[in-house]
Design a protein around this motif. Sequence first.
Motif, PDB file in Angstrom:
ATOM      1  N   LEU A  94       0.825  -1.205   0.000  1.00 44.61           N
ATOM      2  CA  LEU A  94       0.000   0.000   0.000  1.00 44.61           C
ATOM      3  C   LEU A  94       0.861   1.257   0.000  1.00 44.61           C
ATOM      4  O   LEU A  94       0.511   2.262  -0.627  1.00 44.61           O
ATOM      5  CB  LEU A  94      -0.924  -0.012   1.215  1.00 44.61           C
ATOM      6  N   LEU A  95       1.982   1.210   0.703  1.00 40.11           N
ATOM      7  CA  LEU A  95       2.864   2.372   0.753  1.00 40.11           C
ATOM      8  C   LEU A  95       3.422   2.687  -0.627  1.00 40.11           C
ATOM      9  O   LEU A  95       3.427   3.846  -1.068  1.00 40.11           O
ATOM     10  CB  LEU A  95       3.992   2.112   1.746  1.00 40.11           C
ATOM     11  N   ALA A  96       3.889   1.654  -1.338  1.00 40.41           N
ATOM     12  CA  ALA A  96       4.439   1.864  -2.682  1.00 40.41           C
ATOM     13  C   ALA A  96       3.359   2.338  -3.652  1.00 40.41           C
ATOM     14  O   ALA A  96       3.592   3.224  -4.477  1.00 40.41           O
ATOM     15  CB  ALA A  96       5.079   0.572  -3.184  1.00 40.41           C
ATOM     16  N   ALA A  97       2.165   1.761  -3.539  1.00 41.76           N
ATOM     17  CA  ALA A  97       1.066   2.170  -4.419  1.00 41.76           C
ATOM     18  C   ALA A  97       0.677   3.618  -4.154  1.00 41.76           C
ATOM     19  O   ALA A  97       0.420   4.388  -5.087  1.00 41.76           O
ATOM     20  CB  ALA A  97      -0.133   1.251  -4.223  1.00 41.76           C
ATOM     21  N   GLY A  98       0.637   4.002  -2.878  1.00 40.98           N
ATOM     22  CA  GLY A  98       0.299   5.383  -2.539  1.00 40.98           C
ATOM     23  C   GLY A  98       1.317   6.377  -3.059  1.00 40.98           C
ATOM     24  O   GLY A  98       0.962   7.451  -3.554  1.00 40.98           O
ATOM     25  N   ARG A  99       2.586   6.026  -2.955  1.00 41.62           N
ATOM     26  CA  ARG A  99       3.627   6.920  -3.472  1.00 41.62           C
ATOM     27  C   ARG A  99       3.514   7.079  -4.982  1.00 41.62           C
ATOM     28  O   ARG A  99       3.699   8.177  -5.520  1.00 41.62           O
ATOM     29  CB  ARG A  99       5.003   6.370  -3.102  1.00 41.62           C
ATOM     30  N   ALA A 100       3.212   5.987  -5.672  1.00 42.50           N
ATOM     31  CA  ALA A 100       3.057   6.073  -7.125  1.00 42.50           C
ATOM     32  C   ALA A 100       1.877   6.962  -7.498  1.00 42.50           C
ATOM     33  O   ALA A 100       1.952   7.758  -8.445  1.00 42.50           O
ATOM     34  CB  ALA A 100       2.876   4.669  -7.711  1.00 42.50           C
ATOM     35  N   LEU A 101       0.784   6.866  -6.753  1.00 40.24           N
ATOM     36  CA  LEU A 101      -0.386   7.694  -7.049  1.00 40.24           C
ATOM     37  C   LEU A 101      -0.144   9.160  -6.693  1.00 40.24           C
ATOM     38  O   LEU A 101      -0.660  10.056  -7.371  1.00 40.24           O
ATOM     39  CB  LEU A 101      -1.600   7.149  -6.300  1.00 40.24           C
ATOM     40  N   ASN A 102       0.628   9.426  -5.650  1.00 42.09           N
ATOM     41  CA  ASN A 102       1.002  10.813  -5.346  1.00 42.09           C
ATOM     42  C   ASN A 102       1.860  11.392  -6.463  1.00 42.09           C
ATOM     43  O   ASN A 102       1.694  12.549  -6.864  1.00 42.09           O
ATOM     44  CB  ASN A 102       1.758  10.871  -4.028  1.00 42.09           C
ATOM     45  N   ARG A 103       2.780  10.586  -6.957  1.00 37.26           N
ATOM     46  CA  ARG A 103       3.615  11.020  -8.078  1.00 37.26           C
ATOM     47  C   ARG A 103       2.758  11.267  -9.313  1.00 37.26           C
ATOM     48  O   ARG A 103       2.991  12.229 -10.066  1.00 37.26           O
ATOM     49  CB  ARG A 103       4.667   9.943  -8.354  1.00 37.26           C
ATOM     50  N   PHE A 143       2.680   3.055 -14.373  1.00 38.13           N
ATOM     51  CA  PHE A 143       3.422   1.800 -14.480  1.00 38.13           C
ATOM     52  C   PHE A 143       3.917   1.350 -13.107  1.00 38.13           C
ATOM     53  O   PHE A 143       3.821   0.173 -12.756  1.00 38.13           O
ATOM     54  CB  PHE A 143       4.598   1.988 -15.437  1.00 38.13           C
ATOM     55  N   ALA A 144       4.429   2.299 -12.304  1.00 36.18           N
ATOM     56  CA  ALA A 144       4.904   1.961 -10.960  1.00 36.18           C
ATOM     57  C   ALA A 144       3.764   1.465 -10.083  1.00 36.18           C
ATOM     58  O   ALA A 144       3.928   0.521  -9.295  1.00 36.18           O
ATOM     59  CB  ALA A 144       5.580   3.181 -10.328  1.00 36.18           C
ATOM     60  N   PHE A 145       2.591   2.098 -10.196  1.00 35.06           N
ATOM     61  CA  PHE A 145       1.447   1.637  -9.425  1.00 35.06           C
ATOM     62  C   PHE A 145       1.053   0.226  -9.840  1.00 35.06           C
ATOM     63  O   PHE A 145       0.753  -0.629  -8.991  1.00 35.06           O
ATOM     64  CB  PHE A 145       0.262   2.582  -9.625  1.00 35.06           C
ATOM     65  N   GLN A 146       1.021  -0.024 -11.156  1.00 32.23           N
ATOM     66  CA  GLN A 146       0.652  -1.352 -11.641  1.00 32.23           C
ATOM     67  C   GLN A 146       1.603  -2.405 -11.091  1.00 32.23           C
ATOM     68  O   GLN A 146       1.174  -3.479 -10.655  1.00 32.23           O
ATOM     69  CB  GLN A 146       0.655  -1.354 -13.178  1.00 32.23           C
ATOM     70  N   GLN A 147       2.893  -2.104 -11.068  1.00 32.61           N
ATOM     71  CA  GLN A 147       3.869  -3.052 -10.551  1.00 32.61           C
ATOM     72  C   GLN A 147       3.667  -3.303  -9.061  1.00 32.61           C
ATOM     73  O   GLN A 147       3.748  -4.437  -8.588  1.00 32.61           O
ATOM     74  CB  GLN A 147       5.285  -2.527 -10.812  1.00 32.61           C
ATOM     75  N   ALA A 148       3.390  -2.228  -8.299  1.00 34.93           N
ATOM     76  CA  ALA A 148       3.202  -2.373  -6.858  1.00 34.93           C
ATOM     77  C   ALA A 148       1.909  -3.119  -6.545  1.00 34.93           C
ATOM     78  O   ALA A 148       1.880  -3.995  -5.677  1.00 34.93           O
ATOM     79  CB  ALA A 148       3.194  -0.996  -6.191  1.00 34.93           C
ATOM     80  N   TRP A 149       0.834  -2.789  -7.245  1.00 36.55           N
ATOM     81  CA  TRP A 149      -0.461  -3.369  -6.923  1.00 36.55           C
ATOM     82  C   TRP A 149      -0.534  -4.841  -7.324  1.00 36.55           C
ATOM     83  O   TRP A 149      -1.153  -5.648  -6.617  1.00 36.55           O
ATOM     84  CB  TRP A 149      -1.565  -2.583  -7.630  1.00 36.55           C
ATOM     85  N   GLN A 150       0.062  -5.208  -8.444  1.00 28.66           N
ATOM     86  CA  GLN A 150      -0.003  -6.586  -8.920  1.00 28.66           C
ATOM     87  C   GLN A 150       0.943  -7.515  -8.175  1.00 28.66           C
ATOM     88  O   GLN A 150       0.839  -8.739  -8.295  1.00 28.66           O
ATOM     89  CB  GLN A 150       0.329  -6.641 -10.418  1.00 28.66           C
ATOM     90  N   LYS A 151       1.834  -6.964  -7.377  1.00 28.54           N
ATOM     91  CA  LYS A 151       2.818  -7.795  -6.692  1.00 28.54           C
ATOM     92  C   LYS A 151       2.153  -8.792  -5.780  1.00 28.54           C
ATOM     93  O   LYS A 151       2.516  -9.972  -5.756  1.00 28.54           O
ATOM     94  CB  LYS A 151       3.770  -6.909  -5.894  1.00 28.54           C
ATOM     95  N   GLU A 152       1.124  -8.365  -5.020  1.00 24.89           N
ATOM     96  CA  GLU A 152       0.437  -9.269  -4.099  1.00 24.89           C
ATOM     97  C   GLU A 152      -0.281 -10.370  -4.850  1.00 24.89           C
ATOM     98  O   GLU A 152      -0.277 -11.529  -4.455  1.00 24.89           O
ATOM     99  CB  GLU A 152      -0.552  -8.488  -3.253  1.00 24.89           C
ATOM    100  N   THR A 153      -0.894 -10.015  -5.985  1.00 26.85           N
ATOM    101  CA  THR A 153      -1.622 -11.015  -6.767  1.00 26.85           C
ATOM    102  C   THR A 153      -0.669 -12.089  -7.282  1.00 26.85           C
ATOM    103  O   THR A 153      -0.978 -13.277  -7.263  1.00 26.85           O
ATOM    104  CB  THR A 153      -2.342 -10.334  -7.944  1.00 26.85           C
ATOM    105  N   VAL A 154       0.504 -11.679  -7.741  1.00 28.82           N
ATOM    106  CA  VAL A 154       1.476 -12.641  -8.236  1.00 28.82           C
ATOM    107  C   VAL A 154       1.915 -13.578  -7.110  1.00 28.82           C
ATOM    108  O   VAL A 154       2.035 -14.787  -7.293  1.00 28.82           O
ATOM    109  CB  VAL A 154       2.691 -11.895  -8.844  1.00 28.82           C
ATOM    110  N   GLU A 155       2.144 -13.030  -5.917  1.00 23.17           N
ATOM    111  CA  GLU A 155       2.579 -13.842  -4.791  1.00 23.17           C
ATOM    112  C   GLU A 155       1.489 -14.794  -4.317  1.00 23.17           C
ATOM    113  O   GLU A 155       1.766 -15.809  -3.704  1.00 23.17           O
ATOM    114  CB  GLU A 155       3.015 -12.948  -3.640  1.00 23.17           C
TER     115      GLU A 155
END
Length: 380
Positions: free
Chosen positions: A313-322, A366-378
């Motif tokens: 969530l932290l990485a996704a939030g930072r990407a959305l702020n950016r 792109f950064a948000f997509q990478q952060a958000w999909q990480k949990e799904t992949v795991e």
Amino acid sequence: MAQQHLDPTDPTAEVVTGDALAAYLRARATEFLRALRLHRETGGTTAAGAEESVDAARLLRRSARRISGSLHTFRPLLDPDWSEEMRPELAWLSGTLGLEHAYEARLERLLLALHRLSGATALPAQAVDVVAADRRAAGAALVGGGAARAKPGVGEAPSGSSGPAQATPAAERGNLTVGAAKAGALLERQLTLARTRAHSTALQALGSSRFHAVADRVAVLASEVPLTALAHTTDLHPLAAAAEERLTAAVTALPLVTAGLPYNAEALVHGLSPDPSPHPQDGPWHQVRLLLRLHRYAREVLHGGNAQVDVRLLAAGRALNRHRDASEAAAAAAQAARTPRIAPATAYALGVLHADQRHEVEAARFAFQQAWQKETVEAV
């Protein structure tokens, strides 16, 4: 593909009732009052005092957002009339106090981007130092009742000055270098004027009867939370899970397949359109950012001070702020390019700057997509 459940939807989680919500709201209200007292007591005659004032304003916004977000997520457990009156007032206060910082950060972002694009060999220290000095002066004025103001002439750099960009021998940068200094000066004039107006608006807001009414309500909230009769026995997890589901649905509606590509030509075609209206693809991403914030606040309520940091969530939030910052910076560059009677080289530099910020928007997606999909992949 299995989706891993987060804490709010964990069926084995311990029951958390409205008493936890009351404790959370009281704590945030206490933070609000503490920040307000610090804001009033901080002296504005020194740089340290100005920095403390800026920190106090940031804490005011932070606590106001958390109170407002919690009132939205858990509104069935709160007095409806009180909640519906309180939420828009807190949103007004948070938005008003955040405008000045937003304009300041936008100007610094655009000046640094101009420096990078024009191939300057040194940082635009003069422009960035002016921004930093304005930040200190604004903080001092906000504490001292508006005695300090933005320096006269900020952004009115003479055409012969070094500006944010220096000349470069590269032929392909020739036109950009010629217009970069004047483009930077134009952006400084426009955004400094907007920041000064936002500063004055914040001063007026902090001295208004409307703000004092909000502060009085928060003071009451620090000791008494208007819960409903059933709140003390109602589990908060279903309401927090609903906030997560709204976030998940909004993310599902995003074009994550397109965002999975580092370059989205279709989005750039729309972004370079002369239409002055907001970019058609940005709205859903901004909405996801707000829903992600509500989800984070709901987790804070459930876990109190023991909430673990969710790296995803932290990485996704930072990407959305950016994403938001780049989107708004691109809009500012486009608005400056519509200024009547500017030189072609200046318009060219602003057009390149606008395209650069739209590329930043795509990189953030792109950064948000990478952060958000990480949990799904795991969780596969």
